[in-house]
Motif scaffolding. Structure first.
Motif, PDB file in Angstrom:
ATOM      1  N   VAL A   1      29.389  75.796  25.186  1.00 31.46           N
ATOM      2  CA  VAL A   1      28.652  76.596  24.207  1.00 31.46           C
ATOM      3  C   VAL A   1      28.847  75.951  22.838  1.00 31.46           C
ATOM      4  CG1 VAL A   1      28.468  78.847  23.098  1.00 31.46           C
ATOM      5  CG2 VAL A   1      28.892  78.692  25.566  1.00 31.46           C
ATOM      6  N   LEU A   2      27.770  75.435  22.268  1.00 31.73           N
ATOM      7  CA  LEU A   2      27.879  74.709  21.004  1.00 31.73           C
ATOM      8  C   LEU A   2      27.906  75.635  19.795  1.00 31.73           C
ATOM      9  CD1 LEU A   2      27.325  72.419  22.996  1.00 31.73           C
ATOM     10  CD2 LEU A   2      25.755  71.419  21.321  1.00 31.73           C
ATOM     11  N   HIS A   3      27.139  76.724  19.869  1.00 30.54           N
ATOM     12  CA  HIS A   3      27.088  77.683  18.755  1.00 30.54           C
ATOM     13  C   HIS A   3      27.379  79.073  19.339  1.00 30.54           C
ATOM     14  CE1 HIS A   3      24.455  74.263  17.555  1.00 30.54           C
ATOM     15  NE2 HIS A   3      25.151  74.384  16.441  1.00 30.54           N
TER      16      HIS A   3
ATOM     17  N   TYR B   1      31.626  83.928  25.615  1.00 33.84           N
ATOM     18  CA  TYR B   1      30.761  83.396  24.563  1.00 33.84           C
ATOM     19  C   TYR B   1      29.508  82.819  25.218  1.00 33.84           C
ATOM     20  CZ  TYR B   1      34.424  83.816  21.048  1.00 33.84           C
ATOM     21  OH  TYR B   1      35.369  84.314  20.180  1.00 33.84           O
ATOM     22  N   ILE B   2      28.380  83.102  24.594  1.00 33.55           N
ATOM     23  CA  ILE B   2      27.121  82.497  25.010  1.00 33.55           C
ATOM     24  C   ILE B   2      26.544  81.756  23.802  1.00 33.55           C
ATOM     25  CG2 ILE B   2      26.700  84.324  26.704  1.00 33.55           C
ATOM     26  CD1 ILE B   2      24.525  85.404  24.747  1.00 33.55           C
ATOM     27  N   GLU B   3      25.455  80.999  24.017  1.00 36.42           N
ATOM     28  CA  GLU B   3      24.785  80.316  22.911  1.00 36.42           C
ATOM     29  C   GLU B   3      24.049  81.331  22.038  1.00 36.42           C
ATOM     30  OE1 GLU B   3      24.784  77.363  21.741  1.00 36.42           O
ATOM     31  OE2 GLU B   3      25.508  76.051  23.364  1.00 36.42           O
ATOM     32  N   GLN B   4      24.142  81.139  20.729  1.00 34.58           N
ATOM     33  CA  GLN B   4      23.430  82.017  19.811  1.00 34.58           C
ATOM     34  C   GLN B   4      21.938  82.062  20.122  1.00 34.58           C
ATOM     35  OE1 GLN B   4      24.276  80.928  15.750  1.00 34.58           O
ATOM     36  NE2 GLN B   4      26.502  81.122  16.003  1.00 34.58           N
ATOM     37  N   GLU B   5      21.381  80.910  20.482  1.00 38.13           N
ATOM     38  CA  GLU B   5      19.939  80.865  20.728  1.00 38.13           C
ATOM     39  C   GLU B   5      19.538  81.554  22.025  1.00 38.13           C
ATOM     40  OE1 GLU B   5      19.388  76.563  22.979  1.00 38.13           O
ATOM     41  OE2 GLU B   5      18.985  76.680  20.830  1.00 38.13           O
ATOM     42  N   ASP B   6      20.517  81.939  22.841  1.00 37.01           N
ATOM     43  CA  ASP B   6      20.203  82.656  24.081  1.00 37.01           C
ATOM     44  C   ASP B   6      20.108  84.166  23.885  1.00 37.01           C
ATOM     45  OD1 ASP B   6      19.874  80.483  25.702  1.00 37.01           O
ATOM     46  OD2 ASP B   6      21.960  80.406  26.370  1.00 37.01           O
ATOM     47  N   PHE B   7      20.199  84.594  22.633  1.00 34.49           N
ATOM     48  CA  PHE B   7      19.954  86.000  22.320  1.00 34.49           C
ATOM     49  C   PHE B   7      18.944  86.090  21.193  1.00 34.49           C
ATOM     50  CE2 PHE B   7      20.650  89.649  19.532  1.00 34.49           C
ATOM     51  CZ  PHE B   7      20.431  90.697  20.424  1.00 34.49           C
ATOM     52  N   MET B   8      17.996  87.021  21.324  1.00 31.66           N
ATOM     53  CA  MET B   8      17.029  87.270  20.264  1.00 31.66           C
ATOM     54  C   MET B   8      16.809  88.774  20.167  1.00 31.66           C
ATOM     55  SD  MET B   8      13.187  85.671  19.700  1.00 31.66           S
ATOM     56  CE  MET B   8      13.840  83.991  19.612  1.00 31.66           C
ATOM     57  N   GLU B   9      17.011  89.291  18.959  1.00 34.10           N
ATOM     58  CA  GLU B   9      16.902  90.737  18.768  1.00 34.10           C
ATOM     59  C   GLU B   9      15.454  91.200  18.848  1.00 34.10           C
ATOM     60  OE1 GLU B   9      18.913  94.169  15.943  1.00 34.10           O
ATOM     61  OE2 GLU B   9      18.690  92.124  15.173  1.00 34.10           O
TER      62      GLU B   9
ATOM     63  N   ALA C   1      38.383  79.191  27.210  1.00 32.96           N
ATOM     64  CA  ALA C   1      37.600  78.059  26.697  1.00 32.96           C
ATOM     65  C   ALA C   1      38.455  77.192  25.783  1.00 32.96           C
ATOM     66  CB  ALA C   1      36.371  78.569  25.949  1.00 32.96           C
ATOM     67  N   ILE C   2      38.168  75.892  25.800  1.00 28.45           N
ATOM     68  CA  ILE C   2      38.857  74.960  24.906  1.00 28.45           C
ATOM     69  C   ILE C   2      37.889  74.520  23.814  1.00 28.45           C
ATOM     70  CG2 ILE C   2      40.540  74.163  26.589  1.00 28.45           C
ATOM     71  CD1 ILE C   2      38.758  71.792  27.176  1.00 28.45           C
ATOM     72  N   GLU C   3      38.445  74.308  22.624  1.00 27.54           N
ATOM     73  CA  GLU C   3      37.602  73.927  21.493  1.00 27.54           C
ATOM     74  C   GLU C   3      37.379  72.416  21.503  1.00 27.54           C
ATOM     75  OE1 GLU C   3      38.414  74.206  16.877  1.00 27.54           O
ATOM     76  OE2 GLU C   3      37.932  76.203  17.682  1.00 27.54           O
ATOM     77  N   ALA C   4      36.196  72.009  21.096  1.00 28.61           N
ATOM     78  CA  ALA C   4      35.870  70.586  21.064  1.00 28.61           C
ATOM     79  C   ALA C   4      34.937  70.290  19.896  1.00 28.61           C
ATOM     80  CB  ALA C   4      35.221  70.155  22.377  1.00 28.61           C
ATOM     81  N   GLU C   5      34.963  69.029  19.460  1.00 30.48           N
ATOM     82  CA  GLU C   5      33.977  68.538  18.503  1.00 30.48           C
ATOM     83  C   GLU C   5      32.872  67.843  19.289  1.00 30.48           C
ATOM     84  OE1 GLU C   5      33.913  64.813  15.536  1.00 30.48           O
ATOM     85  OE2 GLU C   5      35.265  66.425  14.854  1.00 30.48           O
TER      86      GLU C   5
ATOM     87  N   VAL D   1      27.370  67.035  13.503  1.00 28.96           N
ATOM     88  CA  VAL D   1      28.685  67.274  14.090  1.00 28.96           C
ATOM     89  C   VAL D   1      28.900  68.771  14.265  1.00 28.96           C
ATOM     90  CG1 VAL D   1      31.177  66.975  13.836  1.00 28.96           C
ATOM     91  CG2 VAL D   1      29.622  65.167  13.056  1.00 28.96           C
ATOM     92  N   VAL D   2      29.109  69.191  15.497  1.00 30.81           N
ATOM     93  CA  VAL D   2      29.455  70.582  15.811  1.00 30.81           C
ATOM     94  C   VAL D   2      30.962  70.620  15.982  1.00 30.81           C
ATOM     95  CG1 VAL D   2      29.122  72.500  17.407  1.00 30.81           C
ATOM     96  CG2 VAL D   2      27.231  70.915  16.946  1.00 30.81           C
TER      97      VAL D   2
END
Length: 558
Positions: A349-351, A389-397, A467-471, A502-503
């Protein structure tokens, strides 16, 4: 030797077949890859490497690696080492046949003396600018140098003094004596030796005169008994001098090397000039020769391209006689196809957007079975927890009708897991969505009573606890081009300032922890990624190799 009729035949192979039919080169086919050690190799050199080593292999012959190190001003051991690494990484071997043009400096000097003795070379005092002005144009013949008719004895004495270091840089040169009215400007008494009081990376200060490339190249080929000297199309005008030199020095047709030219690789959205690539490095537009945005072989390797994908690409584009522009989408297709077969799948999950499954038991954890790759039977276990955690773009209000991911009161399936429904949207004071509260269908997992219940969307996720954090580094084309993908003349002005995103705080499922540099993954629904060399025990770093969308495959089907 039998004629080669293998798959991948091309016009060069056809010419080799004709030579063998005519009884030429009874000892067998012998090619060479001759890089200049003045920079890192790029994708165009990969084509030449595959061609030269491939022709040798297909014909039961051998291929040399020879460094044309005749210009010590620009050469460095760093480049020699990088070139060897690149060739090995592509999967080719020169065995014990690694040579340098500098190995032959003594012989090349003797050949130059022989030309002088035959009245076919002379020492010229004209400056470089004067030589250019005397050369003429495509429509006007050149003018002879006033020093052209020096005696053989005087030329021998002056050339020996050049070698002894008695003249300064540019004070004199040695030129071949051919024809200043030749239609081909290359044949208008080309310079074959120049003075350069520069230390050489291999010979030190032994020499202060150095042969020009056009002189050293054919003679090095002849010394090594190369049969087919395969080079790019810009050397076509130089072939008459290649043949003239071998004629003048008594090398017989049918036994001496034969130069054959092919079209160099021009790729859309890509700079393939070593000079321009050096400029990008030296002026700080990229982090180095192996920057993943660079089309160097080392850059492509770090980006995550595989040797097999580059070899496949070089085979598919073929070998042509005329220059053309190849769509970079074809290169991307080759690496995508290779990684699709070989890269393990993981969820990343990037965002991140937090999801709390309110009816899932607190403190409970279970492990979902997930396939590593559809092409194998291997699998892994992915931890599932109440908070995800899911991707922000996978939800739309305020989602449109055809939005099939998560929305208020909407349902989706979590990949490898349950169906969830969005019950509540949590926002911060600024009105930004920061958390979703959902419920899950306990029977919707594989094997459950409602496992086959259909919902239109499936999304990926990671467990908040595990989950592990990554760049994650996302790359775009380094150069912004026109609609045809061609690089503009002022390429520096076209450098894409958004070529790297860079994320810093992406979240990866824990199966990717402690993974080795160079390991490939497909991030589900996102693209193919590779573990970068900047990875440390404290920080995992990924480069995006290529996205999932394959425009080239679609174009081929069309």
């Amino acid at each position: 030797m039998a004629e080669n009729t293998s798959v991948g035949s091309n016009f060069i192979q056809n010419e080799i077949n004709d030579d063998l039919k005519n009884g030429y080169y009874p000892e067998g086919v012998h090619t060479r890859f001759p890089p200049e050690p003045n920079g890192y190799l790029h994708i165009g050199h990969a084509k030449s490497i595959c061609l030269n080593f491939g022709l040798a292999k297909n014909n039961g012959g051998i291929c040399n690696l020879r460094f044309d190190d005749t210009n010590p001003v620009k050469e460095d051991v760093e480049y020699v080492d990088s070139i060897q690494e690149d060739i090995k990484w592509l999967g080719f071997s020169w065995d014990d046949r690694m040579f340098f043009a500098s190995d032959y400096f003594g012989k090349l000097y003797d050949y130059a003396v022989e030309l002088i003795k035959k009245g076919l070379a002379y020492v010229d005092d004209l400056t470089a600018e004067e030589i250019r002005s005397y050369r003429g144009t495509l429509t006007e013949p050149g003018k002879e140098s006033p020093y052209r008719n020096r005696s053989v004895e005087e030329n021998l004495e002056l050339f020996q003094k050049m070698k002894a270091g008695e003249f300064g840089d540019g004070e004199k040169v040695l030129r071949a004596k051919i024809d200043m009215a030749a239609p081909n400007i290359v044949m208008r008494d080309p310079v074959i030796y120049r003075i350069a009081h520069v230390s050489h990376h291999r010979t030190g200060d032994e020499w202060c005169i150095y042969p020009m490339y056009d002189f050293a190249h054919p003679l090095s080929d002849a010394i090594e008994e190369i049969t087919h000297s395969v080079c790019t199309l810009e050397f076509e005008d130089h072939r008459p001098f290649y043949d003239w030199l071998l004629d003048a020095l008594g090398f017989k047709v049918g036994a001496r090397p034969r130069q054959i030219e092919f079209a160099r690789l021009n790729l859309t959205n890509t700079v393939t000039s070593k000079r321009k690539l050096r400029q990008l490095v030296e002026e700080g537009y990229v982090s180095g020769w192996d920057d993943p945005r660079m089309p160097t072989i080392s850059g492509l390797r770090r980006r995550g391209y595989t040797p097999n994908s580059l070899r496949t690409f070089c085979e598919e584009i073929g070998v042509a006689k005329a220059n053309s522009l190849v769509d970079v989408a074809m290169l991307e297709h080759c690496v995508r196809d290779d990684l699709n077969k070989n890269a393990d799948r993981i969820m990343a999950v990037l965002h991140p957007l937090k999801v709390v499954i309110t009816n899932y038991p607190e403190g409970q954890k279970e492990f979902m079975v997930a396939d590593n790759n559809p092409n194998t039977s291997a699998h892994r276990y992915v931890p599932f927890f109440r908070e995800l955690y899911i991707e922000q773009e996978d939800f739309m209000e305020d989602a449109p009708k055809k939005f099939f991911r998560l929305k208020p009161e909407g349902e989706v399936r979590l990949k490898h897991g349950y169906i969830i429904k969005c019950e509540e949207v949590i926002k911060d004071e600024a009105g930004n969505v920061v958390e979703l509260h959902c419920t899950y269908d306990p029977e919707s997992k594989t094997g459950g009573a409602t496992a086959n219940r259909k919902v239109k969307g499936t999304i990926h996720w990671v467990s908040a606890e595990d989950a592990i954090e990554a760049e994650v580094r996302l790359y775009d084309y380094l150069i912004e081009t026109d609609e045809n993908g061609e690089v503009p003349a002022d390429f520096l002005a076209a450098v894409n300032k958004k070529s790297l995103e860079v994320v810093e705080h992406a979240l990866i499922e824990p199966s990717a922890s402690f993974t080795a540099v160079g390991t490939h993954y497909q991030f589900l629904r996102t693209g193919y990624f590779v573990v970068d060399k900047d990875t440390t025990p404290e920080k995992l770093v990924f480069n995006r190799v290529v996205g999932l969308k394959d425009s080239w495959a679609k174009a081929k089907k069309g």
